[in-house]
Enzyme design. Sequence first.
Site, PDB file in Angstrom:
ATOM      1  CD  GLU A  83      18.026 -33.329  -6.980  1.00 19.24           C
ATOM      2  OE1 GLU A  83      17.086 -32.406  -6.835  1.00 19.24           O
ATOM      3  OE2 GLU A  83      19.240 -33.375  -7.413  1.00 19.24           O
ATOM      4  CB  THR A 133      14.458 -30.369   6.386  1.00 18.78           C
ATOM      5  OG1 THR A 133      13.070 -29.709   6.288  1.00 18.78           O
ATOM      6  CG2 THR A 133      14.322 -31.741   6.062  1.00 18.78           C
ATOM      7  CG  ASP A 134      10.381 -27.919   9.537  1.00 16.44           C
ATOM      8  OD1 ASP A 134      10.516 -28.530   8.431  1.00 16.44           O
ATOM      9  OD2 ASP A 134       9.863 -26.933   9.618  1.00 16.44           O
ATOM     10  CD  GLU A 135       9.485 -30.491   4.215  1.00 19.91           C
ATOM     11  OE1 GLU A 135       9.445 -31.675   3.663  1.00 19.91           O
ATOM     12  OE2 GLU A 135       9.256 -29.500   3.682  1.00 19.91           O
ATOM     13  CE1 TYR A 158      14.715 -32.033   1.062  1.00 17.93           C
ATOM     14  CE2 TYR A 158      13.008 -31.657   2.323  1.00 17.93           C
ATOM     15  CZ  TYR A 158      14.334 -31.352   1.905  1.00 17.93           C
ATOM     16  OH  TYR A 158      14.919 -30.458   2.566  1.00 17.93           O
ATOM     17  CE  LYS A 162      18.223 -32.525   4.349  1.00 23.84           C
ATOM     18  NZ  LYS A 162      19.625 -32.064   3.618  1.00 23.84           N
TER      19      LYS A 162
HETATM   20  P1  NAD Z   1      18.783 -25.721  -3.304  1.00 23.17           P
HETATM   21  O1  NAD Z   1      18.175 -26.683  -4.197  1.00 23.17           O
HETATM   22  O2  NAD Z   1      18.430 -24.222  -3.571  1.00 23.17           O
HETATM   23  O3  NAD Z   1      20.444 -26.063  -3.483  1.00 23.17           O
HETATM   24  C1  NAD Z   1      20.836 -27.228  -3.471  1.00 23.17           C
HETATM   25  C2  NAD Z   1      22.340 -27.123  -4.026  1.00 23.17           C
HETATM   26  O4  NAD Z   1      23.018 -28.324  -4.006  1.00 23.17           O
HETATM   27  C3  NAD Z   1      22.397 -26.671  -5.344  1.00 23.17           C
HETATM   28  O5  NAD Z   1      23.517 -25.751  -5.711  1.00 23.17           O
HETATM   29  C4  NAD Z   1      22.898 -28.006  -6.238  1.00 23.17           C
HETATM   30  O6  NAD Z   1      23.593 -27.671  -7.480  1.00 23.17           O
HETATM   31  C5  NAD Z   1      23.611 -28.490  -5.227  1.00 23.17           C
HETATM   32  N1  NAD Z   1      23.685 -29.991  -5.334  1.00 23.17           N
HETATM   33  C6  NAD Z   1      22.734 -30.890  -5.508  1.00 23.17           C
HETATM   34  N2  NAD Z   1      22.933 -32.089  -5.623  1.00 23.17           N
HETATM   35  C7  NAD Z   1      24.483 -32.005  -5.685  1.00 23.17           C
HETATM   36  C8  NAD Z   1      25.410 -33.015  -5.625  1.00 23.17           C
HETATM   37  N3  NAD Z   1      25.034 -34.362  -6.084  1.00 23.17           N
HETATM   38  N4  NAD Z   1      26.445 -32.759  -5.616  1.00 23.17           N
HETATM   39  C9  NAD Z   1      27.049 -31.425  -5.245  1.00 23.17           C
HETATM   40  N5  NAD Z   1      26.058 -30.424  -5.354  1.00 23.17           N
HETATM   41  C10 NAD Z   1      24.746 -30.513  -5.173  1.00 23.17           C
HETATM   42  O7  NAD Z   1      18.766 -25.973  -1.860  1.00 23.17           O
HETATM   43  P2  NAD Z   1      18.485 -25.174  -0.571  1.00 23.17           P
HETATM   44  O8  NAD Z   1      16.898 -24.852  -0.349  1.00 23.17           O
HETATM   45  O9  NAD Z   1      19.544 -24.218  -0.647  1.00 23.17           O
HETATM   46  O10 NAD Z   1      18.698 -26.199   0.553  1.00 23.17           O
HETATM   47  C11 NAD Z   1      19.955 -26.564   1.016  1.00 23.17           C
HETATM   48  C12 NAD Z   1      20.134 -27.273   2.217  1.00 23.17           C
HETATM   49  O11 NAD Z   1      18.990 -26.841   3.205  1.00 23.17           O
HETATM   50  C13 NAD Z   1      19.137 -28.768   1.792  1.00 23.17           C
HETATM   51  O12 NAD Z   1      19.825 -29.649   2.368  1.00 23.17           O
HETATM   52  C14 NAD Z   1      17.890 -28.626   2.490  1.00 23.17           C
HETATM   53  O13 NAD Z   1      17.668 -30.019   2.786  1.00 23.17           O
HETATM   54  C15 NAD Z   1      18.094 -27.935   3.461  1.00 23.17           C
HETATM   55  N6  NAD Z   1      16.952 -26.919   3.820  1.00 23.17           N
HETATM   56  C16 NAD Z   1      16.178 -26.324   3.162  1.00 23.17           C
HETATM   57  C17 NAD Z   1      15.142 -25.443   3.687  1.00 23.17           C
HETATM   58  C18 NAD Z   1      14.465 -24.678   2.740  1.00 23.17           C
HETATM   59  O14 NAD Z   1      13.665 -23.927   3.122  1.00 23.17           O
HETATM   60  N7  NAD Z   1      14.926 -24.299   1.525  1.00 23.17           N
HETATM   61  C19 NAD Z   1      14.912 -25.761   4.858  1.00 23.17           C
HETATM   62  C20 NAD Z   1      15.702 -26.454   5.916  1.00 23.17           C
HETATM   63  C21 NAD Z   1      16.787 -27.349   5.371  1.00 23.17           C
HETATM   64  O1  DAU Z   2      10.332 -27.225   5.804  1.00 25.20           O
HETATM   65  C1  DAU Z   2      11.607 -26.907   5.363  1.00 25.20           C
HETATM   66  C2  DAU Z   2      11.512 -27.436   4.008  1.00 25.20           C
HETATM   67  O2  DAU Z   2      10.711 -26.395   3.445  1.00 25.20           O
HETATM   68  C3  DAU Z   2      12.921 -27.909   3.124  1.00 25.20           C
HETATM   69  O3  DAU Z   2      13.385 -28.674   3.735  1.00 25.20           O
HETATM   70  C4  DAU Z   2      12.669 -27.883   1.820  1.00 25.20           C
HETATM   71  O4  DAU Z   2      13.894 -28.042   1.073  1.00 25.20           O
HETATM   72  C5  DAU Z   2      11.849 -26.741   1.265  1.00 25.20           C
HETATM   73  O5  DAU Z   2      11.378 -26.842  -0.254  1.00 25.20           O
HETATM   74  C6  DAU Z   2      10.500 -26.522   1.873  1.00 25.20           C
HETATM   75  O6  DAU Z   2       9.358 -27.437   1.786  1.00 25.20           O
HETATM   76  P1  DAU Z   2       8.000 -27.104   1.391  1.00 25.20           P
HETATM   77  O7  DAU Z   2       7.525 -28.262   0.692  1.00 25.20           O
HETATM   78  O8  DAU Z   2       7.271 -26.670   2.704  1.00 25.20           O
HETATM   79  O9  DAU Z   2       8.165 -25.682   0.424  1.00 25.20           O
HETATM   80  P2  DAU Z   2       7.634 -25.268  -1.011  1.00 25.20           P
HETATM   81  O10 DAU Z   2       8.192 -23.898  -1.041  1.00 25.20           O
HETATM   82  O11 DAU Z   2       7.464 -26.156  -1.888  1.00 25.20           O
HETATM   83  O12 DAU Z   2       5.951 -25.029  -0.422  1.00 25.20           O
HETATM   84  C7  DAU Z   2       5.508 -24.571   0.478  1.00 25.20           C
HETATM   85  C8  DAU Z   2       4.429 -24.545   1.016  1.00 25.20           C
HETATM   86  O13 DAU Z   2       3.525 -24.121  -0.051  1.00 25.20           O
HETATM   87  C9  DAU Z   2       3.812 -26.067   1.045  1.00 25.20           C
HETATM   88  O14 DAU Z   2       2.784 -26.307   1.871  1.00 25.20           O
HETATM   89  C10 DAU Z   2       3.388 -26.445  -0.432  1.00 25.20           C
HETATM   90  C11 DAU Z   2       2.746 -25.068  -0.948  1.00 25.20           C
HETATM   91  N1  DAU Z   2       2.770 -24.668  -2.431  1.00 25.20           N
HETATM   92  C12 DAU Z   2       4.066 -24.802  -2.989  1.00 25.20           C
HETATM   93  C13 DAU Z   2       3.883 -24.522  -4.285  1.00 25.20           C
HETATM   94  C14 DAU Z   2       5.383 -24.867  -5.086  1.00 25.20           C
HETATM   95  C15 DAU Z   2       1.556 -24.250  -3.064  1.00 25.20           C
HETATM   96  O15 DAU Z   2       0.497 -24.108  -2.505  1.00 25.20           O
HETATM   97  N2  DAU Z   2       1.778 -24.058  -4.295  1.00 25.20           N
HETATM   98  C16 DAU Z   2       3.009 -23.973  -5.025  1.00 25.20           C
HETATM   99  O16 DAU Z   2       3.113 -23.697  -6.183  1.00 25.20           O
END
Ligand code: NAD
Ligand code: DAU
Length: 356
Positions: A83, A133-135, A158, A162
């Site tokens: 998630e 994640t960096d979070e 979240y 993680k």
């Molecule tokens: P996403 O939400 O786009 O995709 C998540 C995927 O995991 C989906 O396909 C979903 O169906 C699957 N999934 C969720 N729960 C599941 C379960 N219980 N069993 C099997 N599959 C399941 O996420 P994303 O943005 O592609 O992120 C992927 C990974 O990278 C995550 O672990 C996230 O924490 C990490 N990450 C994301 C970012 C970012 O900016 N998006 C940055 C750093 C790290």
């Molecule tokens: O830093 C890595 C993380 O980046 C990942 O681990 C997470 O999975 C990914 O969702 C992302 O988290 P953020 O919370 O930074 O991403 P998001 O796109 O939700 O938001 C980016 C920034 O923009 C954050 O400061 C909140 C702001 N925001 C977001 C939304 C959706 C807005 O101002 N308006 C918005 O509608």
Amino acid sequence: MKSILVTGAAGFIGSNFVELALSKGHKVVGYDALTYAGHLETLEPFKNNPGFTFVKGNILDQELFLKTLKEHQIDWVAHFAAESHVDKSISGPGAFIETNINGTFSLLSASRAYFESLSGSKKEGFRFLHVSTDEVFGELGPTGKFSETTPYAPNSPYSASKAGSDLLVRAWHHTYGLPTLITNCSNNYGPRQFPEKLIPHMIFCALQGKPLPVYGKGENIRDWIHVKDHSRGILQALEGGKSGETYCFGGNSERKNIEVVHALCRVLNELRPRSGGAKYEELITFVTDRPGHDFRYAIDDSKAQRELGYVHEFKSFEIGLRATVEWYLSNLDWSQKVTSKPGVKVSYDWSLVAKG
Ligand code: NAD
Ligand code: DAU
């Protein structure tokens, strides 16, 4: 050529990693529960690739996961499934604990059983890479960067989930000798990101002529990395990373959220001008801030550069952002399909999007 099991393959980063791994000649087994964020439409580009197999499965299903590892004689696990949306973790943290912590525990247990059944070079080469994640490091003030030695201080449900999963991975390496890798990355952007996250959400609000909801004053800073750069980094960590190590990846592209939204408006003004000469910037609206909103993230990825030979191929955020907007404009049907399913909270009026 390796046999790679990719959890979360039908999500944003997972699907981009699958694309890269297949292009390098690896065999890939995508494993995904297809939650609201994971869709078969996302796997469409690979479905006829003979190197790709899809298994619909939950990471909590230890038995199915172990069976999949054995059946496909897996060399490397790349664990993306999670998630992933901070706002959702604030309104409903339970699913994050269940998937991110218990789900990772389940994969570690199955992977350990599989690893212990291996021998020789197959055992030596096995890797379990956990994508994080960096979070987990919390938030930064105006200066400094996170690196592999920064203490954990997660602030949202979240990031806490993680961080919990990262610590389990660390313990499975230390206690059971499972050959693990952890990667911590900054904010990804690029094709196939579910339109709940900042960049695609703003694109679709703009195309509907609806307000662009910027949290607080838009002063929060994120370090943006193109998903293809992140995917390359993960593959390099699998190929050359040292078992038990952590590698950080960033984009070296810090931007305030308001700067990101302005940059998006500029690209849209050019590629999809509004009628009557109106500018997308007019739609920017400041809304109530996210509770506990981390101020700034930034990554020092010099360890990955030094030890893995990692380089950013996207030379600027603005180049990558333009390519991303172009992808969304050319793939409106993908966004429409993935956001129009039951249980999906974001909804757009596609007749307004189509009109522009
Ligand atoms: P996403 O939400 O786009 O995709 C998540 C995927 O995991 C989906 O396909 C979903 O169906 C699957 N999934 C969720 N729960 C599941 C379960 N219980 N069993 C099997 N599959 C399941 O996420 P994303 O943005 O592609 O992120 C992927 C990974 O990278 C995550 O672990 C996230 O924490 C990490 N990450 C994301 C970012 C970012 O900016 N998006 C940055 C750093 C790290
Ligand atoms: O830093 C890595 C993380 O980046 C990942 O681990 C997470 O999975 C990914 O969702 C992302 O988290 P953020 O919370 O930074 O991403 P998001 O796109 O939700 O938001 C980016 C920034 O923009 C954050 O400061 C909140 C702001 N925001 C977001 C939304 C959706 C807005 O101002 N308006 C918005 O509608």
